[in-house]
Design a protein around this motif. Structure first.
Motif, PDB file in Angstrom:
ATOM      1  N   TYR A 245       1.236   6.609  -6.951  1.00 15.59           N
ATOM      2  CA  TYR A 245       0.126   7.522  -7.271  1.00 15.59           C
ATOM      3  C   TYR A 245       0.581   8.977  -7.153  1.00 15.59           C
ATOM      4  N   ARG A 246       1.302   9.286  -6.104  1.00 16.05           N
ATOM      5  CA  ARG A 246       1.819  10.655  -5.935  1.00 16.05           C
ATOM      6  C   ARG A 246       2.823  11.024  -7.021  1.00 16.05           C
TER       7      ARG A 246
ATOM      8  N   LYS B 207       0.647   4.135  -2.907  1.00 15.41           N
ATOM      9  CA  LYS B 207       0.483   5.572  -2.658  1.00 15.41           C
ATOM     10  C   LYS B 207       1.648   6.376  -3.250  1.00 15.41           C
ATOM     11  N   TRP B 208       2.851   5.867  -3.112  1.00 17.78           N
ATOM     12  CA  TRP B 208       4.021   6.556  -3.646  1.00 17.78           C
ATOM     13  C   TRP B 208       3.909   6.695  -5.167  1.00 17.78           C
TER      14      TRP B 208
ATOM     15  N   GLU C  47      -8.424   0.343   1.980  1.00 18.09           N
ATOM     16  CA  GLU C  47      -7.627   1.491   1.529  1.00 18.09           C
ATOM     17  C   GLU C  47      -7.222   1.324   0.068  1.00 18.09           C
TER      18      GLU C  47
ATOM     19  N   ALA D 158       0.691   2.162  -9.530  1.00 20.65           N
ATOM     20  CA  ALA D 158      -0.125   2.205  -8.311  1.00 20.65           C
ATOM     21  C   ALA D 158      -1.252   1.176  -8.392  1.00 20.65           C
TER      22      ALA D 158
ATOM     23  N   TYR E 259       0.826  -1.208   0.000  1.00 22.41           N
ATOM     24  CA  TYR E 259       0.000   0.000   0.000  1.00 22.41           C
ATOM     25  C   TYR E 259       0.862   1.261   0.000  1.00 22.41           C
ATOM     26  N   THR E 260       1.938   1.236   0.726  1.00 27.45           N
ATOM     27  CA  THR E 260       2.858   2.374   0.727  1.00 27.45           C
ATOM     28  C   THR E 260       3.425   2.599  -0.672  1.00 27.45           C
TER      29      THR E 260
ATOM     30  N   CYS F 263      -2.336  -1.888  -5.880  1.00 21.63           N
ATOM     31  CA  CYS F 263      -3.692  -1.950  -5.317  1.00 21.63           C
ATOM     32  C   CYS F 263      -4.332  -3.299  -5.607  1.00 21.63           C
TER      33      CYS F 263
ATOM     34  N   LEU G 134      -8.140   3.716  -3.148  1.00 23.97           N
ATOM     35  CA  LEU G 134      -7.133   4.270  -4.047  1.00 23.97           C
ATOM     36  C   LEU G 134      -7.380   3.817  -5.483  1.00 23.97           C
TER      37      LEU G 134
END
Length: 156
Positions: free
Chosen positions: A82-83, A79-80, A109, A90, A75-76, A94, A113
């Motif tokens: 995605y950013r 998110k990374w 979560e 991402a 998940y980390t 997911c 996302l």
């Protein structure tokens, strides 16, 4: 012990302890999780071979802990990416969480996302489908309220 004395009454304990040792050697989630994967393999082998062992409950608890750590790492990463504006990468993380770790907090979560990524792509129906999975979850999830809000926003 396992290789040389496979007939021993202590083989189940040896296999269990190998899992514990691998787990104790595993670093925190930001680091390489090969030791966690090794521990997961040992505990799964233990549970498959000795499902009625008195330590089976303890082994299942270790499996839950390991899965949570692996899901947190994935998940980390999601998110990374995605950013970093890498939605395809991402999405891969997911989907991994959704498929492999449906029994922990990172599952919902990851669905949120993934829904956001689909919304960004203009796929409102796909996003609503992800959010609906959260609402269909039988237990209590903090993410249900967010999923309801996102469904309402996507339908506008």
């Amino acid at each position: 012990m396992i290789t040389n004395y496979g007939y021993s009454e202590w083989v189940d304990d040896a296999l269990f302890q190998m899992g514990v040792c691998n787990w104790n050697e595993a670093p925190r989630y930001p680091r390489d999780q090969q030791k966690s994967v090794d521990a997961l393999g040992r505990f799964n082998q233990f549970l498959q071979t000795y499902p009625d062992s008195p330590r089976a409950g303890e082994a299942r608890a270790y499996v839950r802990q390991i899965n949570e750590r692996l899901a947190e790492k994935a998940y980390t990463a999601a998110k990374w990416y995605y950013r970093q504006r890498e939605p395809k990468a991402a999405m891969v993380y997911c989907e991994k969480i959704i498929r492999e770790y449906p029994d922990n907090k990172y599952w919902a979560e990851a669905l949120l996302l993934k829904g956001q990524i689909l919304e960004d792509r203009g796929d409102k129906d796909g996003a609503i489908e992800q959010y609906t999975q959260i609402l269909a979850y039988p237990g209590d999830l903090a993410e249900k309220k967010t999923a309801e809000q996102r469904i309402q926003e996507a339908r506008k």
